[in-house]
Design a protein around this motif. Structure first.
Motif, PDB file in Angstrom:
ATOM      1  N   GLY A   1       0.818  -1.199   0.000  1.00  0.00           N
ATOM      2  CA  GLY A   1       0.000   0.000   0.000  1.00  0.00           C
ATOM      3  C   GLY A   1       0.855   1.253   0.000  1.00  0.00           C
ATOM      4  N   ASP A   2       0.184   2.395  -0.008  1.00  0.00           N
ATOM      5  CA  ASP A   2       0.855   3.696  -0.023  1.00  0.00           C
ATOM      6  C   ASP A   2       1.320   4.024   1.390  1.00  0.00           C
ATOM      7  N   GLY A   3       2.603   3.901   1.633  1.00  0.00           N
ATOM      8  CA  GLY A   3       3.134   4.125   2.967  1.00  0.00           C
ATOM      9  C   GLY A   3       3.006   5.551   3.456  1.00  0.00           C
ATOM     10  N   THR A   4       2.840   6.517   2.554  1.00  0.00           N
ATOM     11  CA  THR A   4       2.672   7.894   3.020  1.00  0.00           C
ATOM     12  C   THR A   4       1.360   8.071   3.775  1.00  0.00           C
ATOM     13  N   GLN A   5       0.449   7.117   3.634  1.00  0.00           N
ATOM     14  CA  GLN A   5      -0.801   7.134   4.395  1.00  0.00           C
ATOM     15  C   GLN A   5      -0.694   6.308   5.671  1.00  0.00           C
ATOM     16  N   GLY A   6       0.499   5.769   5.938  1.00  0.00           N
ATOM     17  CA  GLY A   6       0.661   4.903   7.095  1.00  0.00           C
ATOM     18  C   GLY A   6      -0.093   3.604   6.896  1.00  0.00           C
TER      19      GLY A   6
ATOM     20  N   ARG B   1       8.023  16.289   2.887  1.00  0.00           N
ATOM     21  CA  ARG B   1       7.305  16.800   4.053  1.00  0.00           C
ATOM     22  C   ARG B   1       6.790  15.598   4.841  1.00  0.00           C
ATOM     23  N   LEU B   2       6.718  15.730   6.146  1.00  0.00           N
ATOM     24  CA  LEU B   2       6.211  14.631   6.968  1.00  0.00           C
ATOM     25  C   LEU B   2       4.726  14.436   6.680  1.00  0.00           C
ATOM     26  N   PRO B   3       4.307  13.266   6.201  1.00  0.00           N
ATOM     27  CA  PRO B   3       2.876  13.041   5.955  1.00  0.00           C
ATOM     28  C   PRO B   3       2.071  13.189   7.245  1.00  0.00           C
ATOM     29  N   VAL B   4       0.952  13.900   7.195  1.00  0.00           N
ATOM     30  CA  VAL B   4       0.160  14.145   8.408  1.00  0.00           C
ATOM     31  C   VAL B   4      -0.382  12.850   8.989  1.00  0.00           C
ATOM     32  N   ALA B   5      -0.501  11.808   8.160  1.00  0.00           N
ATOM     33  CA  ALA B   5      -1.039  10.542   8.657  1.00  0.00           C
ATOM     34  C   ALA B   5      -0.108   9.881   9.659  1.00  0.00           C
ATOM     35  N   TRP B   6       1.176  10.129   9.571  1.00  0.00           N
ATOM     36  CA  TRP B   6       2.116   9.394  10.426  1.00  0.00           C
ATOM     37  C   TRP B   6       1.986   9.747  11.898  1.00  0.00           C
ATOM     38  N   PRO B   7       2.125  11.004  12.302  1.00  0.00           N
ATOM     39  CA  PRO B   7       1.981  11.285  13.738  1.00  0.00           C
ATOM     40  C   PRO B   7       0.593  10.959  14.276  1.00  0.00           C
ATOM     41  N   ARG B   8      -0.424  11.001  13.428  1.00  0.00           N
ATOM     42  CA  ARG B   8      -1.777  10.662  13.874  1.00  0.00           C
ATOM     43  C   ARG B   8      -1.893   9.186  14.252  1.00  0.00           C
ATOM     44  N   GLN B   9      -0.976   8.360  13.741  1.00  0.00           N
ATOM     45  CA  GLN B   9      -1.023   6.919  14.015  1.00  0.00           C
ATOM     46  C   GLN B   9      -0.007   6.493  15.072  1.00  0.00           C
ATOM     47  N   VAL B  10       0.602   7.469  15.759  1.00  0.00           N
ATOM     48  CA  VAL B  10       1.603   7.190  16.797  1.00  0.00           C
ATOM     49  C   VAL B  10       1.067   7.627  18.157  1.00  0.00           C
ATOM     50  N   ARG B  11       1.274   6.797  19.161  1.00  0.00           N
ATOM     51  CA  ARG B  11       0.847   7.134  20.521  1.00  0.00           C
ATOM     52  C   ARG B  11       1.585   8.381  21.025  1.00  0.00           C
ATOM     53  N   PRO B  12       0.968   9.181  21.912  1.00  0.00           N
ATOM     54  CA  PRO B  12       1.691  10.289  22.535  1.00  0.00           C
ATOM     55  C   PRO B  12       2.967   9.784  23.198  1.00  0.00           C
TER      56      PRO B  12
END
Length: 380
Positions: free
Chosen positions: A163-168, A186-197
């Motif tokens: 799949g498209d890894g830029t979407q995580g 640029r850092l894809p916005v999907a990545w930090p959204r899928q990481v725990r605080p």
């Protein structure tokens, strides 16, 4: 009859690990030190290409020096696009080691790797964390299918996703960390959204490796590691062919535009082929080129810049001394932008990526900061 001894992969691995440790890429006694000594790189690169003065050559088992090449600190390319641009490889081990040492996740962490490639980096992650904790994704179905088989050959069975890894990979989120073995502008916005605080994202952005911690509000913030780094760029689809400088030679050499002359405080070659991190970040979509009758003579080389999406271009022709003629056209003054950034960088004593920090807000806004004696920031 004389006897011959087959090369010993374990000894070759040990030599590489010793070299990586001596140069500081690996830490003696660290878990990654042991992983590099244990995981067989040759399983994942049975056939690859190397580039040299005589062009590109293919190397495979049975060739003289195959195992030495596998365990040399160099990138082993396994795939090119239709334009001849490398699109997948087993990355330079010292760069892999630096990234993995910076990927500080807790025991039993669940992680997502972006860019499966050969599967070698995946195997290193599995060795340390356990295959059940690792998900890896790549846009190319042939790469993921092959990597899955080679990982199974050494007894590792992580989740391998096409799949498209830029979407995580939201189906497996949240993760304790994301490690990308491909480059992004640029850092894809999907990545930090899928990481725990408190989790981290480690990836190549520009010509450096960013190590970012994700806050509770989804902001990712951190520093770049010391030293330059450049991975193959993430692709939106398997057969994507990125524009290359060679496609625009005719444009640079033949078109006419606004003309001006100036004296330069630094060489035209350094400005065009700069290591300035801010230029790699702000001019990520600008192609650079140089051509001439005598590459060893700076006065005989013409330089070019082109921004494919707008058609903006600049031709820089050296004159006597430090003077150049600049001809340009298009919506952007590429040379003016590049010159301003390069002079600022030179005045700051040419800092490497480790002098920069990056903040990425949940909306995707990037703020790049240069620290030290000449601090400055840019909103990307």
């Amino acid at each position: 009859m004389p006897t011959t001894t087959s090369p010993d992969p374990a000894k070759a691995r040990r030599r590489l690990v010793d070299a990586l440790t001596a140069e500081g890429a690996l830490t003696e006694g660290s878990p990654w030190h042991e992983a590099f000594a244990a995981v067989p790189r040759e399983v994942f690169v049975p056939r690859f290409t190397l580039s040299g003065p005589d062009g590109r050559r293919t190397v495979e088992p049975g060739d003289a020096g195959y195992l030495d090449a596998v365990y040399t600190d160099t990138t082993l390319t396994i795939r090119h696009d239709d334009a001849g641009t490398p699109t997948s490889s087993s990355s330079q081990p010292s760069l892999m080691a630096r990234m993995l040492e910076a990927f500080t996740v807790p025991d039993n962490a669940r992680i997502l790797e972006i860019g499966t490639g050969t599967g070698y980096n995946t195997a290193l992650l599995c060795h340390l964390l356990g295959a059940a904790q690792v998900t890896t994704i790549d846009v190319d179905p042939e790469l993921t299918a092959t990597a899955r088989l080679r990982l199974a050959d050494i007894g590792q069975h992580p989740a391998v996703v096409t799949g498209d890894g830029t979407q995580g990979h939201p189906a497996g989120a949240p993760y304790d960390g994301i490690l990308a073995t491909c480059g992004v502008d640029r850092l894809p916005v999907a990545w930090p959204r899928q990481v725990r605080p408190g989790g981290i994202v480690v990836t190549n952005i520009g010509n450096g490796v960013a190590c970012l911690t994700v806050d509770r509000d989804g902001t990712a913030e951190g520093r770049f590691l010391p030293g330059d780094a450049m991975f193959m760029r993430a692709r939106p689809e398997p057969d994507h062919t990125a524009p290359v400088a060679a496609q625009f030679t005719g444009l640079i050499m033949n078109e006419t535009g606004t003309r001006r002359e100036m004296d330069l405080p630094v060489s035209a070659h350094e400005i065009v082929h700069t290591l300035a991190h801010e230029i790699w970040m702000l001019h990520h979509d600008v192609l650079s080129m140089s051509f001439g009758t005598d590459p060893t003579d700076p006065a005989a080389v013409v330089h070019g810049l082109v921004h494919p999406s707008t058609g903006s271009w600049a031709r820089i022709t050296p004159q006597a001394g430090d003077r150049v003629t600049v001809e340009h056209d298009g919506a952007r003054d590429l040379w003016g932008e590049r010159l301003d950034l390069a002079v600022q960088w030179a005045d700051a004593r040419r800092p490497e990526p480790g002098a920069y920090t990056l903040t990425v807000e949940p909306c995707g806004t990037h703020t790049l900061r240069r620290t030290g004696a000449h601090p400055v920031s840019w909103t990307l």
